[in-house]
Design a protein around this motif. Structure first.
Motif, PDB file in Angstrom:
ATOM      1  N   THR A 104       0.852  -1.202   0.000  1.00  0.00           N
ATOM      2  CA  THR A 104       0.000   0.000   0.000  1.00  0.00           C
ATOM      3  C   THR A 104       0.884   1.247   0.000  1.00  0.00           C
ATOM      4  O   THR A 104       0.692   2.157  -0.808  1.00  0.00           O
ATOM      5  N   ARG A 105       1.833   1.302   0.929  1.00  0.00           N
ATOM      6  CA  ARG A 105       2.718   2.464   1.031  1.00  0.00           C
ATOM      7  C   ARG A 105       3.986   2.109   1.811  1.00  0.00           C
ATOM      8  O   ARG A 105       3.949   1.243   2.690  1.00  0.00           O
ATOM      9  N   VAL A 106       5.061   2.801   1.475  1.00  0.00           N
ATOM     10  CA  VAL A 106       6.333   2.618   2.205  1.00  0.00           C
ATOM     11  C   VAL A 106       6.612   3.928   2.934  1.00  0.00           C
ATOM     12  O   VAL A 106       6.647   4.997   2.316  1.00  0.00           O
ATOM     13  N   ILE A 107       6.786   3.848   4.242  1.00  0.00           N
ATOM     14  CA  ILE A 107       7.023   5.044   5.047  1.00  0.00           C
ATOM     15  C   ILE A 107       8.476   5.041   5.524  1.00  0.00           C
ATOM     16  O   ILE A 107       8.904   4.102   6.209  1.00  0.00           O
ATOM     17  N   GLU A 108       9.202   6.077   5.156  1.00  0.00           N
ATOM     18  CA  GLU A 108      10.576   6.224   5.647  1.00  0.00           C
ATOM     19  C   GLU A 108      10.555   7.146   6.862  1.00  0.00           C
ATOM     20  O   GLU A 108      10.104   8.288   6.774  1.00  0.00           O
ATOM     21  N   LEU A 109      11.046   6.646   7.991  1.00  0.00           N
ATOM     22  CA  LEU A 109      11.110   7.478   9.201  1.00  0.00           C
ATOM     23  C   LEU A 109      12.512   8.045   9.342  1.00  0.00           C
ATOM     24  O   LEU A 109      13.503   7.327   9.139  1.00  0.00           O
ATOM     25  N   THR A 110      12.584   9.319   9.672  1.00  0.00           N
ATOM     26  CA  THR A 110      13.896   9.935   9.881  1.00  0.00           C
ATOM     27  C   THR A 110      13.922  10.548  11.285  1.00  0.00           C
ATOM     28  O   THR A 110      12.879  10.866  11.857  1.00  0.00           O
ATOM     29  N   ALA A 111      15.129  10.687  11.839  1.00  0.00           N
ATOM     30  CA  ALA A 111      15.291  11.335  13.151  1.00  0.00           C
ATOM     31  C   ALA A 111      16.720  11.846  13.254  1.00  0.00           C
ATOM     32  O   ALA A 111      17.638  11.223  12.699  1.00  0.00           O
ATOM     33  N   PRO A 112      16.927  12.973  13.955  1.00  0.00           N
ATOM     34  CA  PRO A 112      18.303  13.456  14.123  1.00  0.00           C
ATOM     35  C   PRO A 112      19.142  12.441  14.906  1.00  0.00           C
ATOM     36  O   PRO A 112      18.615  11.756  15.788  1.00  0.00           O
ATOM     37  N   ASP A 113      20.460  12.346  14.568  1.00  0.00           N
ATOM     38  CA  ASP A 113      21.345  11.360  15.215  1.00  0.00           C
ATOM     39  C   ASP A 113      21.305  11.435  16.740  1.00  0.00           C
ATOM     40  O   ASP A 113      21.299  10.416  17.431  1.00  0.00           O
ATOM     41  N   GLU A 114      21.255  12.663  17.263  1.00  0.00           N
ATOM     42  CA  GLU A 114      21.287  12.846  18.726  1.00  0.00           C
ATOM     43  C   GLU A 114      20.078  12.143  19.370  1.00  0.00           C
ATOM     44  O   GLU A 114      20.191  11.468  20.394  1.00  0.00           O
ATOM     45  N   LEU A 115      18.920  12.261  18.710  1.00  0.00           N
ATOM     46  CA  LEU A 115      17.703  11.632  19.228  1.00  0.00           C
ATOM     47  C   LEU A 115      17.804  10.102  19.118  1.00  0.00           C
ATOM     48  O   LEU A 115      17.394   9.366  20.017  1.00  0.00           O
ATOM     49  N   VAL A 116      18.407   9.646  18.026  1.00  0.00           N
ATOM     50  CA  VAL A 116      18.589   8.209  17.815  1.00  0.00           C
ATOM     51  C   VAL A 116      19.418   7.606  18.961  1.00  0.00           C
ATOM     52  O   VAL A 116      19.042   6.593  19.559  1.00  0.00           O
ATOM     53  N   TYR A 117      20.538   8.253  19.320  1.00  0.00           N
ATOM     54  CA  TYR A 117      21.381   7.741  20.403  1.00  0.00           C
ATOM     55  C   TYR A 117      20.621   7.717  21.730  1.00  0.00           C
ATOM     56  O   TYR A 117      20.686   6.744  22.477  1.00  0.00           O
ATOM     57  N   ARG A 118      19.853   8.795  22.012  1.00  0.00           N
ATOM     58  CA  ARG A 118      19.096   8.828  23.279  1.00  0.00           C
ATOM     59  C   ARG A 118      18.062   7.715  23.302  1.00  0.00           C
ATOM     60  O   ARG A 118      17.889   7.012  24.295  1.00  0.00           O
ATOM     61  N   ARG A 119      17.362   7.555  22.158  1.00  0.00           N
ATOM     62  CA  ARG A 119      16.327   6.513  22.107  1.00  0.00           C
ATOM     63  C   ARG A 119      16.925   5.135  22.349  1.00  0.00           C
ATOM     64  O   ARG A 119      16.389   4.335  23.105  1.00  0.00           O
ATOM     65  N   ILE A 120      18.050   4.856  21.690  1.00  0.00           N
ATOM     66  CA  ILE A 120      18.671   3.528  21.800  1.00  0.00           C
ATOM     67  C   ILE A 120      19.120   3.245  23.218  1.00  0.00           C
ATOM     68  O   ILE A 120      18.879   2.181  23.770  1.00  0.00           O
ATOM     69  N   LEU A 121      19.790   4.216  23.809  1.00  0.00           N
ATOM     70  CA  LEU A 121      20.394   3.936  25.107  1.00  0.00           C
ATOM     71  C   LEU A 121      19.349   3.868  26.216  1.00  0.00           C
ATOM     72  O   LEU A 121      19.589   3.291  27.259  1.00  0.00           O
TER      73      LEU A 121
END
Ligand code: AMP
Length: 206
Positions: A104-121
């Motif tokens: 139906t659709r492909v959704i690409e999610l983006t996020a700033p690197d700083e937010l990515v590190y906080r989310r992961i940790l």
């Protein structure tokens, strides 16, 4: 109804896929979850996951096929983490063609690197019920599941070192995949810094 959510590590694919799947009453299929499960009994998969490397296209496609032919996927599903290589795009096309289904659709999610590190940790998961917690949805009591009182765990691949490899792997492979779906008129890019619940409207916006 087949939605594919793609994006680098910790761009919110899991959380948003869950929200979208619940809203549409269809399953959320995460190839990362399928592989983490398989890693409990398969050393080769466990080793690759801990290094942030991709599992072979054939192995993951077979595991995916087993999952999407199940009855609960008849109405549709939200796919998170696949395809991750050009070969997987073609394997998925073949698989869906053979089942008479279409994306139906492909959704690409983006996020700033700083937010990515906080989310992961800060990401934690309940080993018993699978509920995921993080900066958008913290548990009421630190490291304890709200639903079943179990101690929360960190994913085996959520370390600073693995994250760097996972981001690099994503960047190396993402371009051609995004180009492919853009040309096919299926791609929509969504900035995932906003509230996760918005995904339900975002998937249908132009
Ligand atoms: P994820 O939960 O989507 O971030 O995936 C976690 C890890 O599982 C990745 O870093 C890869 O090692 C592996 N993985 C998940 N999906 C795939 C896929 N489609 N192809 C190959 N490896 C995958």
């Amino acid at each position: 109804m087949i939605y594919i959510l793609t994006g680098g590590p910790a761009t919110g694919k899991g959380t948003r896929s869950d929200i979208l799947a619940n809203a549409l009453n269809i399953p959320h299929i995460s190839t990362g979850d399928i592989l983490r499960d398989a890693s409990k009994t398969n050393k080769e998969i466990a080793e690759k996951l801990s290094k942030g490397e991709l599992i072979s296209d054939e192995i993951i496609t077979d595991l995916l096929k087993e999952r999407i032919i199940k009855e609960d996927c008849k109405k549709g599903f939200v796919l998170d983490g696949y395809p991750r290589t050009l070969a997987q795009i073609h394997l998925l096309n073949e698989l869906l063609d053979s089942l008479g289904r279409k994306i139906t659709r492909v959704i690409e999610l983006t996020a700033p690197d700083e937010l990515v590190y906080r989310r992961i940790l800060e990401r934690r998961k309940c080993a018993k019920c699978g509920r995921v917690y993080g900066i958008d949805f913290p548990p009421k009591v630190k490291d304890i599941c709200d639903d079943c009182g179990q101690k929360l765990e960190t994913r085996i691949d959520d370390t600073k070192k693995t994250l760097k490899a996972r981001i690099e792997t994503y960047k190396k492979n993402a371009g051609p995949i995004l180009d492919y779906y853009k040309k096919a008129g299926l791609l929509k890019t969504v900035d995932s810094s906003g509230h996760p619940e918005r995904i339900v409207e975002e998937v249908n916006e132009d």
